[in-house]
Write an enzyme that holds these catalytic residues in place. Structure first.
Site, short mmCIF file in Angstrom:
data_model
loop_
_atom_site.label_atom_id
_atom_site.label_comp_id
_atom_site.label_asym_id
_atom_site.label_seq_id
_atom_site.Cartn_x
_atom_site.Cartn_y
_atom_site.Cartn_z
N HIS A 117 -1.35 5.22 -2.22
CA HIS A 117 -2.56 4.64 -2.81
C HIS A 117 -3.77 5.03 -1.97
CE1 HIS A 117 -3.33 1.21 0.01
NE2 HIS A 117 -2.02 1.22 0.16
N ASP A 173 -3.67 2.90 6.03
CA ASP A 173 -3.30 2.19 4.80
C ASP A 173 -4.32 2.49 3.71
OD1 ASP A 173 -2.02 0.51 3.05
OD2 ASP A 173 -3.03 -1.29 3.77
N GLU A 186 -3.79 -0.46 -5.26
CA GLU A 186 -2.64 -1.13 -4.64
C GLU A 186 -3.07 -2.37 -3.89
OE1 GLU A 186 0.32 -2.14 -1.49
OE2 GLU A 186 -1.79 -1.58 -1.30
N GLU A 187 -4.22 -2.30 -3.22
CA GLU A 187 -4.69 -3.46 -2.44
C GLU A 187 -5.03 -4.63 -3.35
OE1 GLU A 187 -4.20 -3.61 0.52
OE2 GLU A 187 -4.26 -1.60 1.36
N GLU A 219 3.79 3.75 2.56
CA GLU A 219 2.93 2.60 2.82
C GLU A 219 2.59 2.50 4.31
OE1 GLU A 219 1.03 0.26 2.34
OE2 GLU A 219 0.93 0.07 0.19
N HIS A 221 -5.89 -3.20 8.33
CA HIS A 221 -6.88 -3.85 7.46
C HIS A 221 -8.14 -4.27 8.24
CE1 HIS A 221 -4.31 -4.98 3.68
NE2 HIS A 221 -4.32 -3.69 3.94
#
Length: 885
Positions: A184, A196, A230-231, A257, A333
């Site tokens: 993603h 990510d 995806e998030e 991932e 994140h």
């Protein structure tokens, strides 16, 4: 008088114990230069271990194995790259994707700039290979759909025109069966999302180029899915697998991932069932790194995370392999998730593995009829990343029972000795060992609670090994202390060498028995992770059997010590690797697990359990040692010094050090709340900065820097309002119950929320149907709270049946891409006519502005500048509107 009787009983036990052991030893042969001798009496050769020898041997053993684990983790590429995958080109893709900044769904960065770059690179690859053995087809999909998922307590998701870029690589003649590779390219707000998951998309672009250039045509096709949502809780993958025309041809998938930044990518989920996929990874992966333990832990729900693997498994009913980077989750994140933190060797190993496994699967005949190979699970694990061990679960069950049987034969033979006392001694010693576990765990938890009550929680977040010094020294010291007391007081054989050797043997048998019980329990539960206790049974047992003669003849000699530890080396090094994985994953998670879970209690429990497991076979040495006085003194000193240093606040949890940041995670929303009465008039209207701390320390360390954020502005949950009356982005209010609300001017987004009740109809089956239309930003949250006497009977989401009632509330997550129409939905309410009720339902909707000019306000910018450098405040503008019907 009672004291004298106790002393007599202890001495009598010692004399009886000696007599029994001596009568057995008279019959035991000992080899000497090939000739048998009768062992008349323990001699001075059966010396007890000196304390310093024991300490050096154990510390050196643990240190060497721990060093070996860390050395293996640094070896990212264990074989010479073949040259088919270029990490240089992949890094260029990574730099381009992340150069646009954060890429939340709906933003121009995600929907236009990143999409255009990916399409340009795919077209470049297609043009360069047009005359080759393969063809490339590209489809940009923008699906709309809805589904419910039991994540974070359960909620419903609705998406509209999110973006997927699907690329099909197949032989020129076409392919009936397809393999899927998924990444993603979207990111959370306020993070570049390099690990990510931009790096995975960069790897997939280069793997696409490498596969299309193969000189031998693939047998099957490969779909590369670059998904753009995806998030937003796995929305784009759901849109692809449930709506795209290629989805029906897909037989298996690989999902890339991240739960950390860089390092090795680990296989942490496979299946369901379909052991041929694990066999394919074992056969093809150049740099294997996988563990079935990780799979079973992740799927247990202990880790608060999920991946697209769930969507393909549950909604597509296809098997797959889930890989993720797990190292350095402290900056996952956050703004620190940048390309420069991902080593080139990490990209190379990931690319080598994905390329090799995809090529293997795309050439495999099993892919064409995967259902034929569906049944069964695999036990799989790697040994320090050098090679993989994998075998069917049914074979593992046989191996496990064979190891258990060997253990019971070994122990049963001892139980059949003429003296007849062994079984009773084993039972008592096992009870003592288990008691020592509980006392040790309780003692360390008391220390953890004391640290928490002192306000020093999370002191270890930036100094992990300090937690090992505090909680590890307490747990090791307590275990040694309990068994030293047992040796000197309960067994009463303080200086008799032969009896201490017998006790050492007894406690080896206790450890063996307890690991065997764990083996049988996990095997009966059908868990593949039972291979761990199997290793902890088989290798120590074989080693001990080989050392029986050495131990009887020479006792606890240095040679015996070394050989005994060598017998433990393989299971211990693998177990220590698993311990590393546990702490590498859970330590960062404790920094984002909310305000309600005391992290020191969790970490202290993990350290204590690790100590208990590692200490199991080392109990043997306590009973072989002349003394443990100085070891206990040293451990006690370490513990007291650490406790004093922690209580003095010497260790600060967070760090802004660019080489190893440990940020404190905070959410700051500048929000306006408008609450309406049943008649539609405004009951309350206010605005403020709503602040959530995502770790246990709350705002204690922030208040000195921003004095306005203190306990006087702490806010409580309003139970009569949906989701406490605040704009929760996800349903995590049960994790974050400490919130701060600082009054601030009203927000005025240039794209304000528009909420309309389109119709209100009474159905012929006795329900009331309410239909709505909403226009707003790309991210919104809808909260439904039926009043007393009413219930939701149907709605337009998912399969039409309301799901996941969160204590009387329903959470619907909404997002859209570009050019999405207004959001229309309805629900039906059933009212019990026998109950008195005022209104049927409270409906609240929150809007979230994650990007663009509406994301920030002057007040938000001013307070963000005052946060310390070690804090990571993720911030945006939001609104909360409540309506009652």
């Amino acid at each position: 008088m009672e004291s004298d009787n106790t002393v007599r009983r202890v001495k009598a036990y010692g004399h009886q114990h000696n007599a029994a052991r001596k009568s057995e030893e008279l019959r035991e042969p000992c080899s000497n230069n090939g000739c048998g001798e009768v062992k008349r009496k323990p001699t001075v050769s059966q010396l007890l271990l000196r304390e310093e020898t024991l300490l050096v041997a154990v510390v050196l053993f643990i240190s060497l194995l721990w060093g070996l684990v860390h050395f293996s983790l640094q070896q990212l590429v264990v074989a010479k790259p073949t040259g088919e995958f270029s990490s240089t080109r992949a890094r260029e893709h990574l730099d381009h994707i992340t150069s646009v900044g954060p890429r939340p769904v709906g933003s121009r960065e995600n929907e236009v700039q990143t999409v255009n770059y990916l399409l340009a690179q795919i077209e470049s690859i297609r043009e360069a290979t047009a005359a080759g053995h393969h063809s490339i087809s590209v489809d940009v999909q923008r699906p709309t759909g809805s589904f419910s998922i039991d994540f974070l307590g359960g909620f419903t998701s609705y998406y509209d025109k999110v973006t997927n870029i699907a690329v099909k690589l197949e032989p020129q003649g076409g392919a009936k069966h397809l393999m899927l590779a998924n990444c993603h390219f979207d990111s959370v707000a306020n993070s570049p999302g390099a690990s990510d998951d931009a790096v995975s998309c960069a790897v997939m672009l280069e793997v696409l180029r490498a596969l299309v250039n193969l000189s031998t045509p693939l047998l099957h096709g490969v779909v590369f899915l670059f998904n753009g949502a995806e998030e937003n809780v796995l929305q784009a993958s759901h849109g692809f697998i449930t709506q795209h025309p290629w989805a029906s041809q897909i037989r298996a998938f690989i999902n890339l991932e991240a739960a950390g930044v860089g390092g090795k990518e680990v296989v942490f989920q496979t299946g369901p069932e379909n052991p041929w996929l694990v066999q394919a990874y074992v056969h093809a992966a150049k740099h294997p790194f996988a563990s079935v333990v990780g799979q079973e832990v992740f799927q247990s729900g202990v880790i608060p995370s999920d991946t697209d693997f769930r969507i393909y498994r549950d909604f597509g009913n296809i098997p797959g392999i889930d890989l993720a980077f797990i190292e350095n989750g402290f900056i996952y994140h956050t703004k620190y998730d940048t390309p420069d933190r991902i080593l080139t060797d990490s990209i190379q190993r990931a690319g080598d593995n994905i390329f090799a496994v995809l090529r293997h699967l795309a050439m495999s005949e099993k892919l064409a009829d995967s259902s034929e190979y569906r049944h069964g699970n695999m036990v799989f694990f790697d040994l320090l990343g050098v090679f993989m061990v994998a075998y069917p679960a049914r074979v593992g069950t046989i191996i496990n029972y064979m190891a258990a049987m060997a253990t019971f034969l070994y122990l049963g033979k001892k139980c059949s000795l003429p003296s007849g006392r062994y079984a009773r001694e084993l039972f008592c010693a096992t009870g003592l060992a288990v008691l020592s576990w509980f006392v040790t765990l309780l003692s360390v938890l008391i220390v953890a609670l004391l640290v928490t009550l002192m306000g020093k929680s999370m002191f270890w977040y930036n100094h992990f090994y300090m937690s090992v010094c505090l909680y590890g020294s307490a747990s090791v010291g307590k275990m040694i202390f309990i068994h030293t007391l047992a040796k000197n007081l309960y067994y009463g054989v303080n200086c008799v060498s032969s009896d201490l050797h017998s006790l050492a043997d007894l406690f080896f048998d206790v450890s063996l028995l307890l690991w065997c019980c764990a083996l049988l329990y996990l095997t009966q539960r059908g868990l593949c992770s039972a291979y761990v206790p199997m290793l902890m049974v088989a290798f120590p047992l074989v080693g001990k059997l080989l050392l029986i003669s050495e131990f009887r003849c020479k006792g606890s000699s240095s040679k015996y010590c070394i050989l005994y530890l060598l017998g433990l080396a393989l299971p211990y090094v693998h177990f220590m690797f698993l311990i590393w994985v546990v702490f590498e994953i859970f330590t960062p998670i404790l920094g984002r697990s909310g305000t309600e879970i005391p992290p020191d209690v969790v970490l202290a429990s993990l350290i204590t359990l690790g100590t208990i497991f590692l200490f199991s076979y080392l109990l043997h040495f306590i009973y072989l040692a002349k003394s443990t006085k100085w070891i206990l003194t040293g451990l006690g000193t370490i513990f007291m010094v650490m406790l004093i240093l922690v209580s003095c606040g010497l260790f600060f949890p967070y760090s802004a050090d660019p080489t190893a940041p440990r940020p404190k995670r905070i959410f700051v929303q500048h929000t306006t709340r408008i609450l309406h009465r049943l008649d539609g008039t405004v009951e309350k209207r206010d605005s403020g900065l709503w602040i959530n701390s995502f770790d246990y320390t709350g705002m204690r360390f922030v208040t000195p820097h921003v004095p306005e954020i203190n306990d006087t502005v702490r806010t409580k949950c309003h139970e009569d309002l949906p989701f406490c009356g605040f704009p929760w982005f996800l349903p995590v209010k049960f994790l974050v119950k400490k919130n701060w609300y600082l009054p601030a001017p009203e927000v005025t987004p240039k794209s304000p929320l528009e909420f309309k009740l389109l119709s209100r109809d009474n159905t012929e089956w006795g329900t009331t149907k309410l239909s709505f239309e909403v226009k707003g930003p790309s991210h919104m949250s809808l909260y439904l709270m039926p009043h007393s006497g009413a219930r939701l009977s149907g709605w337009s989401f998912g399969n039409g049946t309301p799901q996941f009632d969160l204590e009387g509330e329903y959470f619907i997550f909404y997002s859209h891409g570009l050019d999405a129409p207004a959001w229309n939905f309805w629900f039906e309410i059933q009212v019990n006519p026998c109950e008195k009720w005022i209104g049927m339902i409270s409906v609240a909707i929150a809007s979230h502005y994650f990007f663009g000019e509406d994301q920030k306000t002057p007040e938000l910018n001013r307070i963000l500048k005052r946060f310390p450098a070690w804090a990571f405040p993720s911030s945006w503008v939001s609104t909360y509107h409540l309506y009652r019907y």
